[in-house]
Design a protein around this motif. Structure first.
Motif, PDB file in Angstrom:
ATOM      1  N   PHE A  41       0.839  -1.193   0.000  1.00 54.57           N
ATOM      2  CA  PHE A  41       0.000   0.000   0.000  1.00 54.57           C
ATOM      3  C   PHE A  41       0.878   1.249   0.000  1.00 54.57           C
ATOM      4  CE2 PHE A  41      -4.248  -1.658   0.824  1.00 54.57           C
ATOM      5  CZ  PHE A  41      -3.977  -2.944   1.268  1.00 54.57           C
ATOM      6  N   GLN A  43       0.594   5.384   1.021  1.00 53.46           N
ATOM      7  CA  GLN A  43      -0.198   6.439   1.643  1.00 53.46           C
ATOM      8  C   GLN A  43       0.520   7.760   1.417  1.00 53.46           C
ATOM      9  OE1 GLN A  43      -1.155   6.145   5.870  1.00 53.46           O
ATOM     10  NE2 GLN A  43      -3.057   7.258   5.520  1.00 53.46           N
ATOM     11  N   GLN A  47      -3.609  11.715   2.458  1.00 52.38           N
ATOM     12  CA  GLN A  47      -4.544  10.880   1.700  1.00 52.38           C
ATOM     13  C   GLN A  47      -4.785   9.534   2.378  1.00 52.38           C
ATOM     14  OE1 GLN A  47      -3.615  10.430  -2.466  1.00 52.38           O
ATOM     15  NE2 GLN A  47      -3.184  12.609  -2.760  1.00 52.38           N
ATOM     16  N   SER A  48      -5.837   8.862   1.936  1.00 57.92           N
ATOM     17  CA  SER A  48      -6.091   7.500   2.398  1.00 57.92           C
ATOM     18  C   SER A  48      -5.088   6.557   1.759  1.00 57.92           C
ATOM     19  CB  SER A  48      -7.499   7.071   1.974  1.00 57.92           C
ATOM     20  OG  SER A  48      -8.469   7.942   2.490  1.00 57.92           O
ATOM     21  N   PRO A  49      -4.861   5.412   2.393  1.00 55.99           N
ATOM     22  CA  PRO A  49      -3.997   4.402   1.753  1.00 55.99           C
ATOM     23  C   PRO A  49      -4.613   3.930   0.442  1.00 55.99           C
ATOM     24  CG  PRO A  49      -4.258   3.944   4.088  1.00 55.99           C
ATOM     25  CD  PRO A  49      -5.244   5.018   3.750  1.00 55.99           C
ATOM     26  N   ARG A  51      -4.042   0.632  -2.390  1.00 64.18           N
ATOM     27  CA  ARG A  51      -3.319  -0.596  -2.680  1.00 64.18           C
ATOM     28  C   ARG A  51      -2.623  -0.481  -4.034  1.00 64.18           C
ATOM     29  NH1 ARG A  51      -6.348  -6.321  -3.007  1.00 64.18           N
ATOM     30  NH2 ARG A  51      -6.743  -5.541  -5.116  1.00 64.18           N
ATOM     31  N   ASP A  60      -2.466  -3.191  -9.102  1.00 62.89           N
ATOM     32  CA  ASP A  60      -3.852  -2.759  -9.161  1.00 62.89           C
ATOM     33  C   ASP A  60      -4.057  -1.848 -10.378  1.00 62.89           C
ATOM     34  OD1 ASP A  60      -3.895  -3.350  -5.948  1.00 62.89           O
ATOM     35  OD2 ASP A  60      -5.901  -3.339  -6.828  1.00 62.89           O
ATOM     36  N   TYR A  92       3.534   0.555   2.893  1.00 60.23           N
ATOM     37  CA  TYR A  92       3.306  -0.516   3.850  1.00 60.23           C
ATOM     38  C   TYR A  92       3.146  -1.849   3.127  1.00 60.23           C
ATOM     39  CZ  TYR A  92       1.827   3.218   7.108  1.00 60.23           C
ATOM     40  OH  TYR A  92       1.755   4.330   7.906  1.00 60.23           O
ATOM     41  N   MET A  94       1.530  -5.666   3.733  1.00 62.00           N
ATOM     42  CA  MET A  94       0.418  -6.171   4.539  1.00 62.00           C
ATOM     43  C   MET A  94       0.164  -7.619   4.193  1.00 62.00           C
ATOM     44  SD  MET A  94      -3.435  -5.978   3.953  1.00 62.00           S
ATOM     45  CE  MET A  94      -3.922  -7.623   4.349  1.00 62.00           C
ATOM     46  N   TYR A 101      -4.957 -10.013  10.161  1.00 60.07           N
ATOM     47  CA  TYR A 101      -4.124  -9.413   9.127  1.00 60.07           C
ATOM     48  C   TYR A 101      -3.196  -8.393   9.775  1.00 60.07           C
ATOM     49  CZ  TYR A 101      -7.507 -11.237   5.710  1.00 60.07           C
ATOM     50  OH  TYR A 101      -8.312 -12.038   4.956  1.00 60.07           O
ATOM     51  N   PHE A 103       0.116  -5.241   9.141  1.00 60.78           N
ATOM     52  CA  PHE A 103       0.928  -4.364   8.314  1.00 60.78           C
ATOM     53  C   PHE A 103       2.362  -4.296   8.847  1.00 60.78           C
ATOM     54  CE2 PHE A 103      -2.282  -2.271   5.715  1.00 60.78           C
ATOM     55  CZ  PHE A 103      -3.442  -2.453   6.450  1.00 60.78           C
TER      56      PHE A 103
END
Lengths: 112, 112
Positions: A41, A43, A47-49, A51, A60, A92, A94, A101, A103
């Motif tokens: 991921f 970030q 901002q939001s993470p 993938r 992706d 990150y 993960m 789960y 990270f």
């Protein structure tokens, strides 16, 4: 619980140069179906993470091909072939194989 | 366009409760496992809870077991996180995640 360990924790890279981040898990991430659920991921600041990579090496949709993932079992790597200004942020790894789960600690990428 | 929008965060006293909600749109919500993930500047990302498509399976990180409860309403395309007995170390930005898609997050602050 599976422990995810990233290195380095910070990275300062010149624009256009490559970057590499290592991620190691405390146990194998191979699931019973043969898949390995190791994700990466990004970030960006504020901002939001997002993938970038799933199942070790699959990018992706919309992720530039300068990002690549590799590895197996317990050792994994994210590589950026040529760092661009928009790549600044925290990366990150993960694991999605074992509950819970988890990270890695994150690797902060900055431009030199 | 696909979206996840979280709401319900805020300031709460230690020992208090809060219910987070996440509204999904643009995809078939009932087809996906859904999760809550939190982020703090000091600790990075932490996977909090995950729920199966039909709600029949739920998983939690040890630190929230017995205090947090994840649920969903597929008819309303919504995900929830009921948080009880909140502690200062629950202070974080909480994200609803797929994980190929993340919301913008909602901030939870636990403080007297």
């Amino acid at each position: 619980d599976v422990v995810m360990t990233q290195s380095p924790l910070s990275l300062s890279v010149t624009l256009g140069q490559p970057a590499s981040i290592s991620c190691r898990s405390s146990q194998s991430l191979v699931y019973s179906n043969g898949d390995t659920y190791l994700n990466w991921f990004q970030q960006r600041p504020g901002q939001s993470p997002r993938r970038l990579i799933y199942k070790i090496s699959n990018r992706d949709s919309g992720v530039p091909d300068r990002f690549s993932g590799s590895g197996s079992g317990t050792d994994f790597t994210l590589k950026i072939s040529r760092v661009e200004a928009e790549d600044v942020g925290v990366y990150y790894c993960m694991q999605g194989t074992h509950w819970p789960y988890g990270f890695g600690q994150g690797t902060k990428l900055e431009i030199k | 366009e696909v979206h996840l929008v979280e709401y319900g965060g805020g300031l709460v006293q230690p020992g208090g409760s809060l219910r987070l909600s996440c509204a999904a749109s643009g995809f078939t919500f009932s087809n996906y496992w859904m999760s809550w993930v939190r982020h703090t500047p000091g600790k990075g990302l932490e996977w909090v809870a995950t729920i199966k498509q039909d709600g029949s399976a739920k998983h939690y990180v040890d630190s929230v077991k017995g205090r947090f409860s994840i649920s969903r309403d597929n008819a309303k395309n919504s995900l929830y996180l009921q948080m009880n007995s909140l502690r200062a170390d629950d202070t974080a930005m909480y994200y609803c995640a797929m994980p190929s898609l993340w919301g913008q997050g909602t901030l939870v602050t636990v403080s007297s």
